[in-house]
Design a protein around this motif. Sequence first.
Motif, PDB file in Angstrom:
ATOM      1  N   LYS A  33      -4.215   6.965  -1.224  1.00 32.18           N
ATOM      2  CA  LYS A  33      -3.689   5.655  -1.604  1.00 32.18           C
ATOM      3  C   LYS A  33      -3.280   5.697  -3.079  1.00 32.18           C
ATOM      4  O   LYS A  33      -4.081   6.047  -3.931  1.00 32.18           O
TER       5      LYS A  33
ATOM      6  N   GLU B  95     -11.716   4.284   5.707  1.00 31.46           N
ATOM      7  CA  GLU B  95     -11.089   3.949   4.430  1.00 31.46           C
ATOM      8  C   GLU B  95     -12.131   4.158   3.329  1.00 31.46           C
ATOM      9  O   GLU B  95     -13.283   3.760   3.480  1.00 31.46           O
TER      10      GLU B  95
ATOM     11  N   ASP C 163       0.855  -1.182   0.000  1.00 31.50           N
ATOM     12  CA  ASP C 163       0.000   0.000   0.000  1.00 31.50           C
ATOM     13  C   ASP C 163       0.897   1.240   0.000  1.00 31.50           C
ATOM     14  O   ASP C 163       1.510   1.563   1.023  1.00 31.50           O
TER      15      ASP C 163
ATOM     16  N   LEU D 211     -11.454  -4.909   4.878  1.00 35.39           N
ATOM     17  CA  LEU D 211     -10.963  -3.711   5.565  1.00 35.39           C
ATOM     18  C   LEU D 211     -11.608  -3.572   6.936  1.00 35.39           C
ATOM     19  O   LEU D 211     -10.928  -3.276   7.930  1.00 35.39           O
TER      20      LEU D 211
ATOM     21  N   ALA E 119      -7.742   7.282   2.929  1.00 32.90           N
ATOM     22  CA  ALA E 119      -7.919   6.693   4.253  1.00 32.90           C
ATOM     23  C   ALA E 119      -7.512   7.739   5.280  1.00 32.90           C
ATOM     24  O   ALA E 119      -6.859   8.729   4.946  1.00 32.90           O
TER      25      ALA E 119
ATOM     26  N   ALA F 133     -11.490   3.070  -0.139  1.00 34.31           N
ATOM     27  CA  ALA F 133     -10.540   2.443  -1.042  1.00 34.31           C
ATOM     28  C   ALA F 133     -11.239   1.491  -2.007  1.00 34.31           C
ATOM     29  O   ALA F 133     -12.300   0.953  -1.706  1.00 34.31           O
TER      30      ALA F 133
ATOM     31  N   TRP G 259     -11.208   5.242  12.458  1.00 38.65           N
ATOM     32  CA  TRP G 259     -10.365   4.898  11.306  1.00 38.65           C
ATOM     33  C   TRP G 259     -11.307   4.702  10.138  1.00 38.65           C
ATOM     34  O   TRP G 259     -12.259   3.929  10.217  1.00 38.65           O
TER      35      TRP G 259
END
Length: 162
Positions: free
Chosen positions: A90, A117, A66, A142, A99, A119, A115
């Motif tokens: 990303k 993301e 990543d 994820l 993210a 993606a 948290w």
Amino acid sequence: MTDPQRPARRVEVARLLPVEASVAFAWVADLRTHPRWIPLTHLVSPATRGPEPGDRFTMVSGPVTDRMEVETIERPSTAAARVGRTRLRKLGPVLLGAAGFDVVPVDDRRSRVVWWEEAHLAARVAGPLPRALTDPLLRLGLWVMMRVSLSRLGRLLERRGR
């Protein structure tokens, strides 16, 4: 056919941590700490200082490489009730999108870390499979990884506080 340029749907996991917001922020914003609480993860291009906007780095989690770039760093303040934020872009080769972490001060001994993301798999990784199929599977993976990781971080910080 799905649009490869459409934004990915957000996946987020939140956890109440037993530390003040600036401490929680230091743990989630400093990439050098991630291998201690994110399973199977290591930092390939090590950061020599705390991250700053424009910094690029590579993390490897299991089989996934990543590459990312730091877009935003906003430190939290418990006194000013200011949320701390990091935002990463990303860059592939496996995941594209964004993210980040939001660190919300609760009081002088607790903070809530979110948290998130947004993606999706890069087209050359997904191959002929449509995003309508790959996105839900990626989001599930994820979510599990994020949940396990924040749980590990909570336990680590709890033990450090004793």
